[in-house]
Write a protein that holds these residues in place. Structure first.
Motif, PDB file in Angstrom:
ATOM      1  N   LEU A  10      48.693  39.873  23.386  1.00  0.00           N
ATOM      2  CA  LEU A  10      48.275  39.673  24.781  1.00  0.00           C
ATOM      3  C   LEU A  10      46.823  40.088  24.987  1.00  0.00           C
ATOM      4  CD1 LEU A  10      51.468  41.010  26.615  1.00  0.00           C
ATOM      5  CD2 LEU A  10      50.789  38.609  26.317  1.00  0.00           C
ATOM      6  N   ARG A  11      46.355  41.066  24.219  1.00  0.00           N
ATOM      7  CA  ARG A  11      44.989  41.568  24.388  1.00  0.00           C
ATOM      8  C   ARG A  11      43.953  40.582  23.854  1.00  0.00           C
ATOM      9  NH1 ARG A  11      45.626  47.748  22.334  1.00  0.00           N
ATOM     10  NH2 ARG A  11      45.773  46.627  20.365  1.00  0.00           N
ATOM     11  N   TYR A  12      44.390  39.594  23.088  1.00  0.00           N
ATOM     12  CA  TYR A  12      43.463  38.574  22.603  1.00  0.00           C
ATOM     13  C   TYR A  12      43.333  37.413  23.591  1.00  0.00           C
ATOM     14  CZ  TYR A  12      43.292  41.065  18.213  1.00  0.00           C
ATOM     15  OH  TYR A  12      43.076  42.037  17.265  1.00  0.00           O
ATOM     16  N   ILE A  13      44.109  37.468  24.667  1.00  0.00           N
ATOM     17  CA  ILE A  13      44.057  36.444  25.712  1.00  0.00           C
ATOM     18  C   ILE A  13      43.626  37.065  27.038  1.00  0.00           C
ATOM     19  CG2 ILE A  13      45.378  34.710  26.986  1.00  0.00           C
ATOM     20  CD1 ILE A  13      47.307  34.586  24.576  1.00  0.00           C
ATOM     21  N   TYR A  14      44.322  38.105  27.455  1.00  0.00           N
ATOM     22  CA  TYR A  14      44.088  38.697  28.771  1.00  0.00           C
ATOM     23  C   TYR A  14      43.108  39.865  28.671  1.00  0.00           C
ATOM     24  CZ  TYR A  14      47.847  35.744  30.327  1.00  0.00           C
ATOM     25  OH  TYR A  14      48.618  34.649  30.623  1.00  0.00           O
ATOM     26  N   GLY A  15      42.053  39.778  29.477  1.00  0.00           N
ATOM     27  CA  GLY A  15      40.938  40.711  29.365  1.00  0.00           C
ATOM     28  C   GLY A  15      39.858  40.155  28.463  1.00  0.00           C
ATOM     29  N   GLN A  16      40.148  39.071  27.733  1.00  0.00           N
ATOM     30  CA  GLN A  16      39.157  38.359  26.933  1.00  0.00           C
ATOM     31  C   GLN A  16      38.324  37.525  27.908  1.00  0.00           C
ATOM     32  OE1 GLN A  16      37.562  35.836  25.809  1.00  0.00           O
ATOM     33  NE2 GLN A  16      37.546  35.712  23.618  1.00  0.00           N
ATOM     34  N   ALA A  17      37.051  37.845  28.043  1.00  0.00           N
ATOM     35  CA  ALA A  17      36.249  37.333  29.153  1.00  0.00           C
ATOM     36  C   ALA A  17      36.050  35.827  29.131  1.00  0.00           C
ATOM     37  CB  ALA A  17      34.890  38.019  29.176  1.00  0.00           C
ATOM     38  N   TYR A  18      36.084  35.222  27.949  1.00  0.00           N
ATOM     39  CA  TYR A  18      35.802  33.797  27.896  1.00  0.00           C
ATOM     40  C   TYR A  18      37.026  32.975  28.285  1.00  0.00           C
ATOM     41  CZ  TYR A  18      31.652  35.717  25.938  1.00  0.00           C
ATOM     42  OH  TYR A  18      30.508  36.463  25.787  1.00  0.00           O
ATOM     43  N   TYR A  19      38.202  33.467  27.955  1.00  0.00           N
ATOM     44  CA  TYR A  19      39.406  32.837  28.496  1.00  0.00           C
ATOM     45  C   TYR A  19      39.504  33.090  29.999  1.00  0.00           C
ATOM     46  CZ  TYR A  19      44.289  31.897  29.542  1.00  0.00           C
ATOM     47  OH  TYR A  19      45.444  31.423  30.121  1.00  0.00           O
ATOM     48  N   TYR A  20      39.181  34.290  30.420  1.00  0.00           N
ATOM     49  CA  TYR A  20      39.137  34.630  31.849  1.00  0.00           C
ATOM     50  C   TYR A  20      38.244  33.648  32.591  1.00  0.00           C
ATOM     51  CZ  TYR A  20      38.121  37.696  35.899  1.00  0.00           C
ATOM     52  OH  TYR A  20      37.950  38.232  37.160  1.00  0.00           O
ATOM     53  N   ASN A  21      37.091  33.349  32.029  1.00  0.00           N
ATOM     54  CA  ASN A  21      36.164  32.383  32.595  1.00  0.00           C
ATOM     55  C   ASN A  21      36.825  31.010  32.724  1.00  0.00           C
ATOM     56  OD1 ASN A  21      33.815  30.536  32.774  1.00  0.00           O
ATOM     57  ND2 ASN A  21      33.847  30.521  30.540  1.00  0.00           N
ATOM     58  N   ALA A  22      37.580  30.589  31.700  1.00  0.00           N
ATOM     59  CA  ALA A  22      38.232  29.282  31.728  1.00  0.00           C
ATOM     60  C   ALA A  22      39.298  29.197  32.809  1.00  0.00           C
ATOM     61  CB  ALA A  22      38.859  28.986  30.360  1.00  0.00           C
ATOM     62  N   CYS A  23      39.827  30.328  33.234  1.00  0.00           N
ATOM     63  CA  CYS A  23      40.863  30.357  34.267  1.00  0.00           C
ATOM     64  C   CYS A  23      40.296  30.352  35.679  1.00  0.00           C
ATOM     65  CB  CYS A  23      41.740  31.593  34.096  1.00  0.00           C
ATOM     66  SG  CYS A  23      42.667  31.635  32.562  1.00  0.00           S
ATOM     67  N   LEU A  24      38.985  30.611  35.828  1.00  0.00           N
ATOM     68  CA  LEU A  24      38.433  30.806  37.172  1.00  0.00           C
ATOM     69  C   LEU A  24      37.182  29.984  37.467  1.00  0.00           C
ATOM     70  CD1 LEU A  24      38.838  34.685  37.443  1.00  0.00           C
ATOM     71  CD2 LEU A  24      40.077  32.966  38.763  1.00  0.00           C
ATOM     72  N   THR A  25      36.227  29.952  36.542  1.00  0.00           N
ATOM     73  CA  THR A  25      34.984  29.247  36.807  1.00  0.00           C
ATOM     74  C   THR A  25      35.271  27.758  37.000  1.00  0.00           C
ATOM     75  OG1 THR A  25      33.834  30.839  35.404  1.00  0.00           O
ATOM     76  CG2 THR A  25      32.633  28.852  36.007  1.00  0.00           C
ATOM     77  N   GLY A  26      34.714  27.196  38.062  1.00  0.00           N
ATOM     78  CA  GLY A  26      34.982  25.806  38.389  1.00  0.00           C
ATOM     79  C   GLY A  26      36.033  25.635  39.467  1.00  0.00           C
ATOM     80  N   THR A  27      36.659  26.735  39.888  1.00  0.00           N
ATOM     81  CA  THR A  27      37.596  26.686  41.008  1.00  0.00           C
ATOM     82  C   THR A  27      36.870  27.085  42.286  1.00  0.00           C
ATOM     83  OG1 THR A  27      38.332  28.995  40.908  1.00  0.00           O
ATOM     84  CG2 THR A  27      39.387  27.437  39.394  1.00  0.00           C
ATOM     85  N   ASP A  28      37.597  27.083  43.390  1.00  0.00           N
ATOM     86  CA  ASP A  28      36.995  27.520  44.648  1.00  0.00           C
ATOM     87  C   ASP A  28      36.720  29.017  44.647  1.00  0.00           C
ATOM     88  OD1 ASP A  28      39.835  27.768  44.581  1.00  0.00           O
ATOM     89  OD2 ASP A  28      39.877  28.141  46.728  1.00  0.00           O
ATOM     90  N   GLU A  29      37.297  29.758  43.712  1.00  0.00           N
ATOM     91  CA  GLU A  29      37.102  31.204  43.679  1.00  0.00           C
ATOM     92  C   GLU A  29      35.796  31.615  43.008  1.00  0.00           C
ATOM     93  OE1 GLU A  29      41.656  33.024  43.746  1.00  0.00           O
ATOM     94  OE2 GLU A  29      40.405  33.301  41.975  1.00  0.00           O
ATOM     95  N   VAL A  30      35.376  30.885  41.991  1.00  0.00           N
ATOM     96  CA  VAL A  30      34.302  31.393  41.124  1.00  0.00           C
ATOM     97  C   VAL A  30      33.369  30.277  40.676  1.00  0.00           C
ATOM     98  CG1 VAL A  30      33.822  32.427  38.864  1.00  0.00           C
ATOM     99  CG2 VAL A  30      35.665  33.351  40.281  1.00  0.00           C
ATOM    100  N   THR A  31      32.083  30.602  40.637  1.00  0.00           N
ATOM    101  CA  THR A  31      31.085  29.768  39.983  1.00  0.00           C
ATOM    102  C   THR A  31      30.313  30.644  38.991  1.00  0.00           C
ATOM    103  OG1 THR A  31      29.202  28.285  40.292  1.00  0.00           O
ATOM    104  CG2 THR A  31      29.375  30.154  41.810  1.00  0.00           C
ATOM    105  N   TYR A  32      29.366  30.043  38.300  1.00  0.00           N
ATOM    106  CA  TYR A  32      28.593  30.812  37.321  1.00  0.00           C
ATOM    107  C   TYR A  32      27.520  31.628  38.039  1.00  0.00           C
ATOM    108  CZ  TYR A  32      24.964  27.198  37.736  1.00  0.00           C
ATOM    109  OH  TYR A  32      23.999  26.347  38.223  1.00  0.00           O
TER     110      TYR A  32
END
Length: 652
Positions: free
Chosen positions: A56-78
């Motif tokens: 789980l630690r290789y997915i959750y808290g991993q910032a680049y996967y975190y980015n894939a889950c949020l950047t580009g949504t209404d919540e987050v941009t770069y």
């Protein structure tokens, strides 16, 4: 195994994850470890189960996967310092999303080795008489968990890793066949989760271990997601191409009803779980691993070995928990004067290992719409205050300065612990002066008459400066009155699933037509969460006690007609910045509707205070699936035509 903290054994065999398919690092692992016989021993099964939690630690808290889950949504941009890892995911023209640049590759790389480990346990462990069915059920849970993530992200994925469907693979394979979405759900996800509910215990085997309640949450969410997939209201394409027909003969409404029923069953049979009294308590670092958290990727400051990473310096790679760095802007650039003429200046808010501060990378930021619209009610609703850091307080003595006070906005004196900079809740009646040339904040913040703190209004939020993400902020107990170790990865667990989501799943299923139980229609379910959000026990950014109950106001403000759009708004208020958003918008096929445009201020220091820009994203139907990672495609021993057919359309 003895009942003990998962954190005390995480990482022991985290490197035992067998890379299958197109891996070119398979032979670097000792082959003897992966013999089927290894999982026919009690030690092998227990070790394999430990690795399932560790992954789980290789997915959750991993910032680049975190980015894939949020950047580009209404919540987050770069944000200002973003590179292509973040700009590509935004789909706003700053980059281009390709099989080589998509950071959903993190999930692909971590999930399949874990699935194979689970396959080995499930296939062989029954021969070990001392292994109870409940332990095998943990492996089934994690196999379903990974497949559920994969099918939501990429569409249909392989069930055969080289040795047969759902079979343990011990030989490298450079061929692969993708199963369809219905096959992945009905052959892997649903059967495994149903078995997990049957065989898992009510109480966790170890602290943080999975239980019947945890399995119920993911089964109800999987049913809900598959129901949407079958219904396909906006005709979003799937891949591999498959009819929207369930192999078991059920329609979308059947799955929505099952999602509702199982979610309500989870609410009614909570076991050791439940809702915290206030939203603040859910995310308060001192209250980590509370009973609302069903699953987390664990970390600890007790030792580097069990933490999975350095306690003094993080390199920005898994298994560190470093996701929150991305949402932390460079507040350390704020300057205050050490004399009335500002001839000598000081960094008045220094980098500190505390929940409100932490290590700034400035890669991701909230959109202005989040502050103005998602969290429009900042008076009754505690969730804005319990999500963001909006007040940055002076801490220069912890960095070694003996200055009694500093000169700040309006040349007023500020003492340690007092506000240096405040992100205002709303636009002030008096215009903010962003042009003052004497009292320079160094980050383009403004001044209001009579205030010693620099200020930024919601319309002034930009890619350069924005409220920090308090809820994921770091926490250490070993700062000893100083700045601590702010450059280390967070030693807090990264929360993956919360008990509160049962209410959202049941409410969404109800809106989709599920027959509801008395007292549990969509509005009543949502109001349980909204009522809790109205309860304050602490004003986080005011740093003062606040014992106020606004539950009645929150409940009264809930619309009588609950829609999917309203549920999505509530989900964002509850789970902002935790990595849910892309999956929520993709599931409900509302991504292009909700996130097609956003407002944000510029990156450049000299432009701070200018009007924000309206940015348009180019969200196309094929973006509802992430591309298969290029590394996977490159490793396949297929013709170019077959490789093209393996890739999701739109990314060839």
């Amino acid at each position: 195994m003895k009942n003990r903290y998962i954190k005390s054994i995480l990482g022991i065999i985290s490197m035992m994850l067998l890379l299958v398919g197109c891996s070119d690092v398979l032979d670097e692992q000792p082959r003897s470890i992966y013999e089927p016989g290894y999982f026919k021993t009690e030690k092998g099964v227990e070790g394999g189960i430990t690795s399932l939690y560790a992954h789980l630690r290789y997915i959750y808290g991993q910032a680049y996967y975190y980015n894939a889950c949020l950047t580009g949504t209404d919540e987050v941009t770069y944000a200002q310092s973003a590179d292509a890892n973040f700009k590509d995911m935004d789909l706003s023209g700053a980059g281009s999303l390709t099989p080589s640049s998509s950071r959903a590759d993190v999930l692909w790389s971590a999930a399949f080795p874990n699935i194979n480990t689970a396959n080995g346990i499930i296939e062989n462990a029954e021969e070990v008489e001392s292994i109870p069915p409940s332990l095998i059920a943990e492996a089934k849970f994690f196999r379903a968990f990974d497949y559920f993530l994969l099918v939501q992200t990429f569409g249909g994925v392989p069930l055969d890793l080289g040795a047969g469907e759902l079979a343990f693979n011990t030989s490298p394979s450079r061929s692969s066949v993708r199963n369809t979405v219905p096959e992945v759900y009905t052959r892997a996800i649903f059967p495994d989760l149903l078995d997990a509910i049957t065989d898992l215990p009510e109480e966790p085997r170890v602290t943080g271990g999975v239980t019947k309640t945890v399995a119920r949450l993911f089964l109800s969410k999987a049913y809900l997601t598959y129901g949407w997939w079958l219904e396909n209201p906006n005709n979003i394409p799937t891949y591999p191409v498959a009819d929207r027909v369930d192999p078991d003969g059920h329609d979308a409404q059947w799955y929505f009803q099952k999602a509702y029923d199982i979610a309500v069953e989870g609410i009614g049979n909570p076991g050791p779980y439940g809702l915290q009294e206030t939203f603040y308590d859910v995310n308060l670092a001192q209250n980590d691993r509370n009973n609302e958290i069903l699953l987390y990727a664990d970390h600890t400051e007790e030792s580097e070995y069990y933490n999975g990473g350095s306690l003094t310096y993080g390199t920005g790679s898994a298994p560190d928990n470093f996701a929150v760095w991305m949402m932390t802007w460079n507040y350390t650039n704020i300057r205050s004067g050490q004399d009335p003429g500002w001839n000598d200046q000081i960094s008045s808010v220094q980098r500190e290992a505390s929940q409100a501060l932490g290590r700034p990378w400035t890669r991701m930021c909230p959109t202005i719409g989040v502050i103005e619209n998602t969290f429009a009610d900042k008076t009754n609703d505690s969730r804005y205050d319990g999500t963001f850091t909006t007040v940055y307080r002076g801490n220069w003595p912890k960095g070694g300065s003996d200055a009694e006070f500093v000169y700040n906005a309006n040349n007023m004196m500020v003492y340690p612990g007092e506000p240096i900079l405040t992100f205002l809740d709303e636009e002030p009646a008096t215009s903010i002066d962003y042009s003052n040339v004497v009292y320079k904040s160094n980050i383009g913040a403004g001044v209001l008459p009579g205030r010693a703190d620099f200020v930024i209004s919601p319309r002034g939020i930009s890619r350069l400066r924005y409220p920090g993400l308090w809820k994921l902020g770091v926490y250490r107990t070993d700062n000893n009155g100083g700045l601590g170790q702010p450059n280390a990865g967070s030693t807090r667990p990264f929360n993956i699933a919360k008990f509160s989501e049962f209410y959202f799943i049941a409410a969404e299923a109800a809106v989709k037509g599920a027959t509801t139980q008395a007292g549990k229609n969509a509005r009543e379910l949502i109001n349980v969460i909204r009522g809790r959000a109205g309860k304050w026990r602490w004003n986080n950014n005011g740093n003062v006690l606040k014992e106020v109950d606004n539950s009645a106001q929150m409940v009264a403000a809930t619309p009588n007609d609950i829609t999917i759009e309203y549920i999505l708004e509530e989900r964002s208020r509850e789970y902002y910045g935790e990595g849910y958003r892309w999956y929520d918008l993709v599931r409900t096929q509302t991504w292009d509707q909700i996130a097609a445009t956003y407002e944000i201020g510029p990156s450049e220091l000299e432009k701070q205070g200018e009007d924000p820009q309206m940015v348009t994203r180019n969200i196309q139907d094929h973006h509802y699936l992430r591309p298969i990672p290029q590394s996977q495609i490159d490793g396949l021993e297929m013709s170019e035509e077959e490789k093209d057919a393996y890739q999701n359309p739109g990314y060839n």
